[in-house]
Scaffold this active site. Structure first.
Site, PDB file in Angstrom:
ATOM      1  N   THR A 159      -5.652  20.482   7.046  1.00 52.24           N
ATOM      2  CA  THR A 159      -4.682  19.475   7.646  1.00 52.24           C
ATOM      3  C   THR A 159      -4.949  18.543   8.504  1.00 52.24           C
ATOM      4  O   THR A 159      -5.586  17.942   9.196  1.00 52.24           O
ATOM      5  CB  THR A 159      -3.542  20.280   7.827  1.00 52.24           C
ATOM      6  OG1 THR A 159      -3.660  20.732   9.070  1.00 52.24           O
ATOM      7  CG2 THR A 159      -2.850  21.363   7.150  1.00 52.24           C
ATOM      8  N   HIS A 160      -4.658  16.944   8.860  1.00 47.02           N
ATOM      9  CA  HIS A 160      -5.098  16.028   8.628  1.00 47.02           C
ATOM     10  C   HIS A 160      -6.246  15.091   9.107  1.00 47.02           C
ATOM     11  O   HIS A 160      -7.120  15.292   9.851  1.00 47.02           O
ATOM     12  CB  HIS A 160      -4.643  15.990  10.579  1.00 47.02           C
ATOM     13  CG  HIS A 160      -3.167  16.513  10.720  1.00 47.02           C
ATOM     14  ND1 HIS A 160      -1.668  15.575  11.102  1.00 47.02           N
ATOM     15  CD2 HIS A 160      -2.319  18.084  10.475  1.00 47.02           C
ATOM     16  CE1 HIS A 160      -0.656  16.096  11.124  1.00 47.02           C
ATOM     17  NE2 HIS A 160      -1.278  17.223  11.524  1.00 47.02           N
ATOM     18  N   SER A 281     -27.004   0.333  -5.490  1.00 41.53           N
ATOM     19  CA  SER A 281     -26.869  -1.187  -5.087  1.00 41.53           C
ATOM     20  C   SER A 281     -27.984  -2.530  -5.398  1.00 41.53           C
ATOM     21  O   SER A 281     -28.905  -1.909  -5.679  1.00 41.53           O
ATOM     22  CB  SER A 281     -27.270  -1.084  -3.052  1.00 41.53           C
ATOM     23  OG  SER A 281     -26.999  -2.231  -2.821  1.00 41.53           O
ATOM     24  N   LYS A 287     -28.918   3.775  -2.932  1.00 38.65           N
ATOM     25  CA  LYS A 287     -28.071   4.498  -2.873  1.00 38.65           C
ATOM     26  C   LYS A 287     -27.833   4.717  -4.309  1.00 38.65           C
ATOM     27  O   LYS A 287     -28.291   4.773  -5.670  1.00 38.65           O
ATOM     28  CB  LYS A 287     -26.848   2.788  -2.735  1.00 38.65           C
ATOM     29  CG  LYS A 287     -26.953   2.363  -1.609  1.00 38.65           C
ATOM     30  CD  LYS A 287     -26.358   3.341  -0.495  1.00 38.65           C
ATOM     31  CE  LYS A 287     -24.585   2.879   0.246  1.00 38.65           C
ATOM     32  NZ  LYS A 287     -24.004   2.102  -0.030  1.00 38.65           N
ATOM     33  N   LYS A 329       6.361  -5.454 -22.681  1.00 31.34           N
ATOM     34  CA  LYS A 329       5.703  -5.445 -23.523  1.00 31.34           C
ATOM     35  C   LYS A 329       4.021  -4.667 -22.735  1.00 31.34           C
ATOM     36  O   LYS A 329       2.648  -3.674 -23.188  1.00 31.34           O
ATOM     37  CB  LYS A 329       4.885  -5.552 -24.766  1.00 31.34           C
ATOM     38  CG  LYS A 329       6.535  -5.199 -25.738  1.00 31.34           C
ATOM     39  CD  LYS A 329       6.896  -5.598 -26.815  1.00 31.34           C
ATOM     40  CE  LYS A 329       6.738  -7.352 -26.806  1.00 31.34           C
ATOM     41  NZ  LYS A 329       8.262  -7.077 -25.600  1.00 31.34           N
TER      42      LYS A 329
HETATM   43  N1  ARG Z   1       8.857 -11.628 -28.211  1.00 29.24           N
HETATM   44  C1  ARG Z   1      10.628 -10.424 -28.492  1.00 29.24           C
HETATM   45  C2  ARG Z   1      10.518 -10.462 -27.474  1.00 29.24           C
HETATM   46  O1  ARG Z   1       9.444  -9.721 -27.157  1.00 29.24           O
HETATM   47  C3  ARG Z   1      11.063 -10.796 -29.584  1.00 29.24           C
HETATM   48  C4  ARG Z   1      13.266 -10.958 -29.196  1.00 29.24           C
HETATM   49  C5  ARG Z   1      13.326 -12.125 -29.932  1.00 29.24           C
HETATM   50  N2  ARG Z   1      14.568 -12.038 -29.256  1.00 29.24           N
HETATM   51  C6  ARG Z   1      15.217 -13.097 -29.017  1.00 29.24           C
HETATM   52  N3  ARG Z   1      16.134 -13.573 -29.505  1.00 29.24           N
HETATM   53  N4  ARG Z   1      13.901 -14.096 -28.588  1.00 29.24           N
HETATM   54  O2  ARG Z   1      11.057  -9.342 -26.802  1.00 29.24           O
END
Ligand code: ARG
Length: 464
Positions: A159-160, A281, A287, A329
């Site tokens: 601990t610590h 290194s 190293k 995404k």
């Molecule tokens: N490429 C767009 C996105 O990933 C798809 C949806 C587009 N919709 C729109 N109303 N511009 O969000």
């Protein structure tokens, strides 16, 4: 003849999109990764349109034939992705026109890109979440194997970062099984929300076509359909859940990496890594640096960043769809790729790590690490309150320190000078192995417990 590239909305908007915005606003470089899901989603959609007599059987077959051809082209890297067509949905739709002509236009009846993109993304995330779950299960198997080999390896628990109490290295390793087990559960739990089909909510308000949402949901293996069209196109909670789960798992990996980096230092010298897991290194010939561990430790920073980017995109965003959401995404893909690789690298490390058991035992022998055992013994032997025995023990530790001895180097005579009621039973208590053996409370480090837990994990991991 050079083909004229026209947008779907060119009748209404008669100026070409500024090339700067086209470059910025196009997501094709990121979302082309969703091509398979996009095609599967479109096939399910047109099958439903046909079943509901919204499109003819002939057109449905034509569209599906075209989509399969496109899938093949993409797989064979013969497909040209165009930023002018913005995203994967329009790239595929445009190509379908090239292949089957005007009938391609029937595909987008009763659908918007807003529900389309969510369908693609959720399908991809379901698959990827399962991939991470499998990766974590596999990682935990390596931890169990390593723990099994190290039940009786004694090390100082800290601990610590100061010596606290002796523990079994196996017990320490099983702690990570718990952490990754929680990660696994989190990802499993996320599957609930990912299992809600968004397809059919349209742009935001549903559609006047007589669609069958349950049919497409079933075709795409979603367990249920979403309830509210406005919420469905606006909701990115499932993205936050995923990014949070990745960030937490990445944090667990980071903590372990930091610990191993410390253990790999020349000062600790608890572990050594195979040559395939260290780098040299450019200047210092001697190293062997634990770069992969440092990479894993650092990656959590990116995972937190992705989570906070998503939170910030969503903050104050009114309902329903806005272009702001498009970046979801990229964040999800980045977190997934990093975590997937991190789990693989960590598995490799766990398979190829060597523990310097002698050094671990040596370090466990200093720092009066069995003092708590002594205090607990005195309570039971003399039937006195713990606070009183804590004081007696502290006096014994002070004595040992002053005389440059470890606790098990002081004689019973010396101990009796401090507390005369103690007898030679006390000497057994100061032994590291006995200390570990005594921690029999559920979840404690006794060898017996650790062996039992290993059996349990082995069963659980194989059954799951
Ligand atoms: N490429 C767009 C996105 O990933 C798809 C949806 C587009 N919709 C729109 N109303 N511009 O969000």
């Amino acid at each position: 003849m050079k083909k004229k590239i026209k947008s779907i909305w060119n009748t209404r908007i008669n100026k070409k999109t500024s090339s700067l915005f086209q470059k910025m606003g196009s997501s094709i470089e990121v979302d082309k990764r969703l091509f398979k899901e996009d095609i599967d989603g479109s096939i399910a959609h047109v099958e439903m349109l046909c079943k509901q007599k919204i499109i003819s059987f002939k057109i449905k077959n034509k569209i599906i034939w075209g989509l399969n051809k496109i899938e093949n082209e993409i797989k064979k890297k013969k497909f040209v992705f165009r930023i002018e067509y913005e995203d994967i949905h329009m790239n595929i739709e445009k190509r379908l026109y090239d292949i089957i002509g005007e009938d391609a236009g029937f595909m987008h009846s009763a659908r918007s890109r807003n529900d389309q993109v969510l369908t693609d993304l959720k399908l991809w995330m379901k698959k990827s979440t399962i991939e991470l779950i499998e990766g974590l299960k596999n990682l935990n198997k390596h931890f169990v194997n390593l723990a099994e080999k190290n039940v009786y390896t004694i090390m100082p628990g800290f601990t610590h970062l100061k010596n606290a109490q002796p523990i079994s290295l196996g017990h320490y390793l099983l702690a990570y099984i718990e952490m990754f087990g929680r990660d696994l559960n989190r990802f499993n739990y996320n599957l609930n929300n990912l299992n809600e089909s968004p397809l059919g909510v349209g742009a935001l308000s549903g559609t006047s076509f007589n669609i069958d949402r349950k049919f497409t949901a079933k075709k795409l293996k979603f367990k249920k359909i979403s309830n509210n069209s406005i919420d469905t196109v606006s909701d990115r909670d499932f993205a936050l859940d995923f990014l949070f789960s990745c960030a937490t798992c990445s944090m667990h990996i980071s903590r372990l990496s930091e610990e191993f980096i410390i253990w790999n230092s020349d000062a600790f010298n608890f572990i050594s890594l195979k040559d395939s897991l260290v780098t040299g290194s450019s200047m210092m010939p001697q190293k062997k640096n634990p770069d992969p561990l440092e990479y894993l430790r650092g990656k959590s920073g990116n995972a937190y960043g992705n989570l906070f980017s998503m939170f910030t995109i969503l903050k104050g965003l009114p309902l329903s769809y806005f272009k702001d959401l498009q970046d979801d995404k990229n964040l999800i893909f980045k977190s997934f790729d990093d975590l997937k690789n991190s789990i693989l690298i960590l598995s490799e490390i766990i398979k190829n790590i060597n523990f310097n058991k002698k050094k671990m035992l040596q370090l466990a022998s200093i720092g009066y690490i069995t003092s708590t055992d002594l205090a607990e013994h005195i309570v039971q032997k003399l039937k006195i309150p713990f606070r009183k025995s804590y004081e007696i023990t502290a006096k014994i530790v002070n004595y040992a320190e002053k005389n440059n001895k470890t606790l098990d180097q002081i004689s019973i005579k010396e101990i009796q000078k401090i507390e005369k009621k103690l007898d030679s039973d006390v000497l057994k208590i100061l032994n590291l192995e006995n200390s570990i053996k005594s921690k029999k409370s559920y979840g404690g480090t006794s060898f017996e417990n650790v062996n039992r837990m290993i059996k349990k994990y082995k069963k659980g991991i194989n059954v799951k």
